[in-house]
Design a protein around this motif. Structure first.
Motif, PDB file in Angstrom:
ATOM      1  N   ASP A  77     -13.138  -0.737   3.573  1.00 59.97           N
ATOM      2  CA  ASP A  77     -14.132  -0.422   4.606  1.00 59.97           C
ATOM      3  C   ASP A  77     -13.703  -1.040   5.928  1.00 59.97           C
ATOM      4  OD1 ASP A  77     -15.870   0.921   2.784  1.00 59.97           O
ATOM      5  OD2 ASP A  77     -16.521  -1.040   2.044  1.00 59.97           O
ATOM      6  N   LEU A  78     -13.861  -0.242   6.993  1.00 61.16           N
ATOM      7  CA  LEU A  78     -13.483  -0.689   8.328  1.00 61.16           C
ATOM      8  C   LEU A  78     -14.623  -0.445   9.302  1.00 61.16           C
ATOM      9  CD1 LEU A  78     -10.580   1.367   7.520  1.00 61.16           C
ATOM     10  CD2 LEU A  78      -9.959  -0.779   8.545  1.00 61.16           C
ATOM     11  N   ASP A  79     -14.663  -1.260  10.359  1.00 58.84           N
ATOM     12  CA  ASP A  79     -15.664  -1.046  11.405  1.00 58.84           C
ATOM     13  C   ASP A  79     -15.212   0.122  12.289  1.00 58.84           C
ATOM     14  OD1 ASP A  79     -13.788  -2.011  13.273  1.00 58.84           O
ATOM     15  OD2 ASP A  79     -14.764  -3.951  13.475  1.00 58.84           O
ATOM     16  N   PRO A  80     -16.026   0.545  13.259  1.00 60.09           N
ATOM     17  CA  PRO A  80     -15.650   1.691  14.103  1.00 60.09           C
ATOM     18  C   PRO A  80     -14.335   1.507  14.864  1.00 60.09           C
ATOM     19  CG  PRO A  80     -17.977   1.216  14.353  1.00 60.09           C
ATOM     20  CD  PRO A  80     -17.390   0.089  13.541  1.00 60.09           C
ATOM     21  N   ASP A  81     -13.927   0.251  15.109  1.00 62.89           N
ATOM     22  CA  ASP A  81     -12.681  -0.008  15.821  1.00 62.89           C
ATOM     23  C   ASP A  81     -11.473  -0.076  14.899  1.00 62.89           C
ATOM     24  OD1 ASP A  81     -14.004  -0.189  18.291  1.00 62.89           O
ATOM     25  OD2 ASP A  81     -14.559  -2.259  17.875  1.00 62.89           O
ATOM     26  N   GLY A  82     -11.692   0.085  13.588  1.00 62.29           N
ATOM     27  CA  GLY A  82     -10.586   0.077  12.643  1.00 62.29           C
ATOM     28  C   GLY A  82     -10.237  -1.280  12.072  1.00 62.29           C
ATOM     29  N   MET A  83     -11.104  -2.264  12.263  1.00 62.29           N
ATOM     30  CA  MET A  83     -10.850  -3.592  11.711  1.00 62.29           C
ATOM     31  C   MET A  83     -11.469  -3.681  10.314  1.00 62.29           C
ATOM     32  SD  MET A  83      -9.001  -4.852  13.992  1.00 62.29           S
ATOM     33  CE  MET A  83      -8.791  -6.432  13.233  1.00 62.29           C
ATOM     34  N   LEU A  84     -10.694  -4.194   9.367  1.00 63.51           N
ATOM     35  CA  LEU A  84     -11.120  -4.282   7.981  1.00 63.51           C
ATOM     36  C   LEU A  84     -12.329  -5.200   7.848  1.00 63.51           C
ATOM     37  CD1 LEU A  84      -8.811  -4.180   5.030  1.00 63.51           C
ATOM     38  CD2 LEU A  84     -10.545  -5.935   5.009  1.00 63.51           C
ATOM     39  N   ALA A 123       0.862  -1.176   0.000  1.00 62.66           N
ATOM     40  CA  ALA A 123       0.000   0.000   0.000  1.00 62.66           C
ATOM     41  C   ALA A 123       0.902   1.231   0.000  1.00 62.66           C
ATOM     42  CB  ALA A 123      -0.906  -0.010   1.224  1.00 62.66           C
ATOM     43  N   GLU A 124       0.786   2.048  -1.037  1.00 62.70           N
ATOM     44  CA  GLU A 124       1.671   3.206  -1.175  1.00 62.70           C
ATOM     45  C   GLU A 124       1.159   4.440  -0.462  1.00 62.70           C
ATOM     46  OE1 GLU A 124       3.158   4.013  -5.044  1.00 62.70           O
ATOM     47  OE2 GLU A 124       4.444   2.247  -4.884  1.00 62.70           O
ATOM     48  N   SER A 125      -0.132   4.687  -0.567  1.00 59.94           N
ATOM     49  CA  SER A 125      -0.675   5.893   0.067  1.00 59.94           C
ATOM     50  C   SER A 125      -2.180   5.752   0.258  1.00 59.94           C
ATOM     51  CB  SER A 125      -0.379   7.133  -0.778  1.00 59.94           C
ATOM     52  OG  SER A 125      -1.047   7.043  -2.019  1.00 59.94           O
ATOM     53  N   VAL A 126      -2.722   6.628   1.086  1.00 57.34           N
ATOM     54  CA  VAL A 126      -4.166   6.706   1.284  1.00 57.34           C
ATOM     55  C   VAL A 126      -4.615   7.996   0.617  1.00 57.34           C
ATOM     56  CG1 VAL A 126      -6.026   6.905   2.974  1.00 57.34           C
ATOM     57  CG2 VAL A 126      -4.068   5.422   3.451  1.00 57.34           C
ATOM     58  N   SER A 127      -5.457   7.871  -0.401  1.00 53.88           N
ATOM     59  CA  SER A 127      -5.867   9.058  -1.148  1.00 53.88           C
ATOM     60  C   SER A 127      -7.207   9.616  -0.692  1.00 53.88           C
ATOM     61  CB  SER A 127      -5.920   8.756  -2.646  1.00 53.88           C
ATOM     62  OG  SER A 127      -6.786   7.674  -2.904  1.00 53.88           O
ATOM     63  N   SER A 128      -7.945   8.848   0.107  1.00 49.06           N
ATOM     64  CA  SER A 128      -9.231   9.307   0.610  1.00 49.06           C
ATOM     65  C   SER A 128      -9.502   8.617   1.942  1.00 49.06           C
ATOM     66  CB  SER A 128     -10.326   8.945  -0.394  1.00 49.06           C
ATOM     67  OG  SER A 128     -11.606   9.187   0.133  1.00 49.06           O
ATOM     68  N   PHE A 129     -10.093   9.380   2.870  1.00 49.98           N
ATOM     69  CA  PHE A 129     -10.345   8.855   4.207  1.00 49.98           C
ATOM     70  C   PHE A 129     -11.551   9.576   4.788  1.00 49.98           C
ATOM     71  CE2 PHE A 129      -9.457   9.364   8.816  1.00 49.98           C
ATOM     72  CZ  PHE A 129      -9.471   8.036   9.186  1.00 49.98           C
ATOM     73  N   GLU A 130     -12.573   8.819   5.209  1.00 49.31           N
ATOM     74  CA  GLU A 130     -13.736   9.460   5.823  1.00 49.31           C
ATOM     75  C   GLU A 130     -14.426   8.529   6.805  1.00 49.31           C
ATOM     76  OE1 GLU A 130     -17.174  10.254   3.276  1.00 49.31           O
ATOM     77  OE2 GLU A 130     -16.355   8.828   1.838  1.00 49.31           O
ATOM     78  N   ARG A 131     -15.079   9.140   7.775  1.00 48.36           N
ATOM     79  CA  ARG A 131     -15.869   8.401   8.757  1.00 48.36           C
ATOM     80  C   ARG A 131     -17.255   8.169   8.153  1.00 48.36           C
ATOM     81  NH1 ARG A 131     -14.503   8.091  14.092  1.00 48.36           N
ATOM     82  NH2 ARG A 131     -15.875   6.549  14.927  1.00 48.36           N
ATOM     83  N   THR A 132     -17.800   6.968   8.320  1.00 49.34           N
ATOM     84  CA  THR A 132     -19.131   6.643   7.817  1.00 49.34           C
ATOM     85  C   THR A 132     -20.014   6.201   8.984  1.00 49.34           C
ATOM     86  OG1 THR A 132     -18.603   4.304   7.457  1.00 49.34           O
ATOM     87  CG2 THR A 132     -18.119   5.842   5.642  1.00 49.34           C
ATOM     88  N   GLU A 133     -21.276   5.922   8.684  1.00 45.34           N
ATOM     89  CA  GLU A 133     -22.187   5.425   9.722  1.00 45.34           C
ATOM     90  C   GLU A 133     -21.715   4.090  10.284  1.00 45.34           C
ATOM     91  OE1 GLU A 133     -26.175   5.163   8.295  1.00 45.34           O
ATOM     92  OE2 GLU A 133     -26.297   7.293   7.837  1.00 45.34           O
ATOM     93  N   ASP A 134     -21.054   3.280   9.434  1.00 49.81           N
ATOM     94  CA  ASP A 134     -20.629   1.942   9.822  1.00 49.81           C
ATOM     95  C   ASP A 134     -19.179   1.868  10.270  1.00 49.81           C
ATOM     96  OD1 ASP A 134     -23.175   0.982   9.107  1.00 49.81           O
ATOM     97  OD2 ASP A 134     -22.554   0.780   7.021  1.00 49.81           O
ATOM     98  N   GLY A 135     -18.456   2.967  10.276  1.00 52.98           N
ATOM     99  CA  GLY A 135     -17.048   2.949  10.681  1.00 52.98           C
ATOM    100  C   GLY A 135     -16.215   3.924   9.879  1.00 52.98           C
ATOM    101  N   TRP A 136     -15.384   3.381   8.976  1.00 54.31           N
ATOM    102  CA  TRP A 136     -14.471   4.197   8.181  1.00 54.31           C
ATOM    103  C   TRP A 136     -14.458   3.693   6.753  1.00 54.31           C
ATOM    104  CZ3 TRP A 136     -12.161   8.064  10.991  1.00 54.31           C
ATOM    105  CH2 TRP A 136     -12.134   7.897  12.375  1.00 54.31           C
ATOM    106  N   SER A 137     -14.165   4.604   5.820  1.00 51.08           N
ATOM    107  CA  SER A 137     -14.023   4.239   4.421  1.00 51.08           C
ATOM    108  C   SER A 137     -12.773   4.932   3.880  1.00 51.08           C
ATOM    109  CB  SER A 137     -15.261   4.690   3.638  1.00 51.08           C
ATOM    110  OG  SER A 137     -15.121   4.349   2.277  1.00 51.08           O
ATOM    111  N   LEU A 138     -11.919   4.161   3.208  1.00 52.90           N
ATOM    112  CA  LEU A 138     -10.670   4.698   2.678  1.00 52.90           C
ATOM    113  C   LEU A 138     -10.507   4.289   1.223  1.00 52.90           C
ATOM    114  CD1 LEU A 138     -10.114   3.543   5.748  1.00 52.90           C
ATOM    115  CD2 LEU A 138      -7.804   4.198   5.213  1.00 52.90           C
ATOM    116  N   GLN A 139      -9.717   5.075   0.499  1.00 53.21           N
ATOM    117  CA  GLN A 139      -9.231   4.664  -0.804  1.00 53.21           C
ATOM    118  C   GLN A 139      -7.718   4.605  -0.686  1.00 53.21           C
ATOM    119  OE1 GLN A 139     -10.783   6.890  -4.118  1.00 53.21           O
ATOM    120  NE2 GLN A 139     -12.881   6.318  -3.637  1.00 53.21           N
ATOM    121  N   VAL A 140      -7.175   3.440  -0.993  1.00 49.04           N
ATOM    122  CA  VAL A 140      -5.752   3.188  -0.814  1.00 49.04           C
ATOM    123  C   VAL A 140      -5.127   2.881  -2.167  1.00 49.04           C
ATOM    124  CG1 VAL A 140      -4.044   1.742   0.364  1.00 49.04           C
ATOM    125  CG2 VAL A 140      -6.219   2.258   1.490  1.00 49.04           C
ATOM    126  N   GLU A 141      -4.000   3.546  -2.453  1.00 52.46           N
ATOM    127  CA  GLU A 141      -3.261   3.298  -3.693  1.00 52.46           C
ATOM    128  C   GLU A 141      -2.274   2.162  -3.431  1.00 52.46           C
ATOM    129  OE1 GLU A 141      -4.468   5.061  -6.252  1.00 52.46           O
ATOM    130  OE2 GLU A 141      -5.700   6.048  -4.733  1.00 52.46           O
TER     131      GLU A 141
END
Length: 117
Positions: A91-98, A53-71
């Motif tokens: 997609d990750l849960d609120p505790d950061g687990m994929l 994984a080179e970088s994270v290009s997008s990161f946001e909190r969602t109703e279900d936890g977290w959503s990222l876009q990873v390069e």
């Protein structure tokens, strides 16, 4: 001691015990910081895909936890500008687990994105 007194003493002891239990509640689990979530998400994705994984290009909190876009580096080529990268939705849960991931884009490192956002 009379029965009435014994009952009152028992009730007071029970009330005290309940109050102590209420005060001794386990502290709520600390929510992970965004940097911890990012680090953990990258590590989990690398472990699952076997790709860097080179970088994270997008990161946001969602109703279900977290959503990222990873390069992710999918195929290394020479010259480096010809290497193939993929953008993964993670997609990750609120505790950061994929909880899931999928590739949403694949491109050569040297190419710009033709889409405007």
């Amino acid at each position: 001691m009379t029965n009435k007194q014994e009952t009152e003493d028992t009730e007071k002891a029970e009330d005290t015990e309940k109050a102590e239990k209420t005060e001794k509640k386990e502290p709520e689990q600390r929510r992970p910081r965004p940097t911890e979530v990012l680090r953990e998400a990258r590590g989990q994705l690398e472990e699952l895909t076997g790709m860097a994984a080179e970088s994270v290009s997008s990161f946001e909190r969602t109703e279900d936890g977290w959503s990222l876009q990873v390069e992710v580096l999918e195929l290394e080529r020479v010259p480096d500008t010809m290497s193939l990268l993929g953008t993964y939705q993670v997609d990750l849960d609120p505790d950061g687990m994929l909880t899931g991931y999928k590739r949403i884009r694949r491109y050569e490192r040297g190419r710009s994105d033709g889409k405007s956002r």
